[in-house]
Every structure is written in structure tokens, then in C-alpha cells.
Write an enzyme that holds these catalytic residues in place. Structure first.
Site, PDB file in Angstrom:
ATOM      1  N   ASP A   1       0.840  -1.206   0.000  1.00 58.94           N
ATOM      2  CA  ASP A   1       0.000   0.000   0.000  1.00 58.94           C
ATOM      3  C   ASP A   1       0.870   1.250   0.000  1.00 58.94           C
ATOM      4  OD1 ASP A   1      -2.304   1.476   0.044  1.00 58.94           O
ATOM      5  OD2 ASP A   1      -2.622   1.299   2.205  1.00 58.94           O
TER       6      ASP A   1
ATOM      7  N   HIS B   1       2.702   3.510  -8.940  1.00 59.46           N
ATOM      8  CA  HIS B   1       2.533   2.079  -9.234  1.00 59.46           C
ATOM      9  C   HIS B   1       3.758   1.538  -9.977  1.00 59.46           C
ATOM     10  CE1 HIS B   1      -1.447   2.255  -7.643  1.00 59.46           C
ATOM     11  NE2 HIS B   1      -1.981   2.927  -8.646  1.00 59.46           N
TER      12      HIS B   1
ATOM     13  N   LEU C   1      10.840 -20.753  -5.055  1.00 60.26           N
ATOM     14  CA  LEU C   1       9.831 -19.813  -4.558  1.00 60.26           C
ATOM     15  C   LEU C   1       8.537 -19.884  -5.381  1.00 60.26           C
ATOM     16  CD1 LEU C   1       9.026 -17.205  -2.903  1.00 60.26           C
ATOM     17  CD2 LEU C   1      10.041 -15.895  -4.775  1.00 60.26           C
TER      18      LEU C   1
END
Ligand code: FPP
Length: 247
Positions: A27, A44, A138
């Protein structure tokens, strides 16, 4: 990336006590841009660079699953131009990271209402998931058009339908069975949830899965988040005693 971001993995971290599954609410992109009198979309873009950095760090230290809240069911209500920019960033990210994922044994997975994403995004997403499906390092788990309540409603509908068809005995509905009807089926619940930008909220993220998750909130805005702070949070996590409701 500044010089501290490229430093080696911190030796103070105990490799035997790492969280297996880390979830992150990324955020603060908009606020980061606003502070610099930039368009939100610039925030962003910087945020996508931080995603690359944190994915790389998780791979280096041997985290098994990293779940990132990249786009929520509520995010569809943002201005069309911002939604389009986020979708385009996501597509670019997937295309540009394909080689990195293949070279580094990373498996891509997505959770959420994938069918609601634009077709071109769905296409690259499915391509990356197929290409990386045999990787066992991962797992990068992207939450896309994801909402915890929508996920729970979907699970209830599926269990109710199967119960009505006589395929599930209501007496045999357990937490384990519920988990098997969620997008995260087969994955351990997150051990650690990180939220950037200081808000003390869960924002409809992994509502069922975070029952016993350790939560860390940092005031740092996501585009300013980096490897050193991430490693510090892991160190704090290792100092916490996890009791799962027991003494
Ligand atoms: C929250 O910032 C962030 C999002 C809604 C999307 C997260 C997206 C990225 C980090 C970039 C692209 C992702 C990938 C996986 C390549 P906000 O806009 O709510 O910030 P604000 O609360 O300060 O306005």
C-alpha cells in the site's frame, strides 16, 4: 536500487526459522506519487520495481511462498485510466520476468477472479503459469481481482452444491475441508503478513488464511520499501513467540 539494496543477505537471520509463507499488502503507491507531485501511476511503476526486488530477496533467502495483494476486487472501482495502467504494468511485469522466473526456479501462481482480468493479461498470466509450473523454488502467488469475502462466498457455494448433491456429508465439514475449497488450496497459511503505509487494516485480504498469522505494519510507503527493511521485519518475526492459542 541503491547500494544498500544490493547488499548480501543479512547474517543475523536464522535460516532455520524463516516464515514459510509471507503475504504482503503493498500500500502507499498513490501517496508516494502525491508527495512528489507525480501522477499516481508513477507510484505504481515504482511499486512494480519494489515487487521485483522483494521477489528476488525472497528467492535468495529461501522463502517458499510469497503472496502479493496486487489488485483487489475493490480496485475495479478506481478510475478507468488507473485500472488500465495497473493491468498494463502487470502484463509488462509478467512478460519481463518470465526469463528471471525460469532461470531462478520460481513458480508463478494466481489467486482471485482471474476470469475478470483483460484477455491479454489472462493470456500472459496463463503462459507464465504453464511455463513455470514444474519449478519448485519460490512460489510467487499474485492475488488479482482478489477479495477475501468473495473467496469465502465461492467456497460456501461450492461446498453447499456438493452437499446438496450428496457428495459431502455436512458432519464432515472441517477447517481443513474449507481450506481445500479456497484459492490457496494446498498452501500453508501465511506465517507473516506485512502491510506498508501504516494503515491498521486487513482490507479483505486472505480473511480465512490469516487466523494465526503474525502481522507487521510499517509506515513506509510501498515504493520506498526495500530489502533492508524487509530483512529487519524478518528478524522481528524471528523474535516473536508463536503460540497458536496455546500456552
Ligand atoms: C496500493 O497503493 C497498491 C495497489 C492498489 C496495487 C499494487 C500494485 C503494484 C505494487 C504495482 C504492480 C504490481 C505488480 C505485481 C507488477 P494505493 O494506490 O492504494 O496507494 P494509496 O493508498 O497511497 O493511494
Amino acid at each position: 536500487m541503491n547500494s544498500s539494496e544490493s547488499s548480501p543477505v543479512n547474517a543475523d537471520i536464522d535460516p532455520a526459522n524463516l516464515p514459510c509463507h509471507i503475504a504482503i499488502i503493498m500500500d502507499g503507491n498513490g501517496r508516494w506519487a502525491k508527495k512528489r507531485i507525480l501522477n499516481r501511476i508513477e507510484g505504481h511503476k515504482k511499486g512494480a520495481d519494489v515487487v521485483r526486488l522483494i521477489v528476488r530477496t525472497c528467492r535468495e533467502i529461501g522463502i517458499s511462498i510469497l503472496t502479493l495483494y496486487a489488485f483487489s476486487t475493490e480496485n475495479w472501482q478506481r478510475p478507468k485510466i488507473e485500472v488500465a495502467a495497473l493491468m498494463s504494468l502487470l502484463k509488462n511485469f509478467l512478460e519481463s520476468e518470465q526469463k528471471e522466473m525460469l532461470d531462478n526456479n520460481i513458480r508463478l501462481n494466481a489467486i482471485g477472479q482471474i476470469e475478470k482480468l483483460p484477455e491479454d493479461v489472462q493470456h500472459v498470466l496463463h503462459k507464465s503459469m504453464t511455463l513455470t509450473k514444474k519449478n519448485n523454488g519460490l512460489m510467487l502467488n499474485l492475488a488479482l481481482s482478489y477479495g477475501g469475502r468473495a473467496e469465502i462466498v465461492r467456497m460456501v457455494r461450492e461446498i453447499a452444491t456438493k452437499t446438496k448433491e450428496g457428495k459431502i456429508d455436512p458432519d464432515l465439514i472441517t477447517p481443513e475441508l474449507v481450506s481445500d475449497f479456497l484459492y490457496t488450496k494446498g498452501m500453508p497459511d501465511p506465517d507473516l503478513l506485512i502491510r506498508t503505509s501504516g494503515e491498521m487494516r486487513i482490507s479483505n485480504f486472505l480473511l480465512w488464511q490469516i487466523a494465526y498469522t503474525e502481522i507487521f505494519v510499517t509506515k513506509t510507503l510501498w515504493p520506498d520499501f526495500g530489502k533492508q527493511e524487509f530483512l529487519q521485519i524478518l528478524k522481528h518475526y524471528q523474535r516473536r513467540e508463536r503460540r497458536f492459542g496455546k500456552v
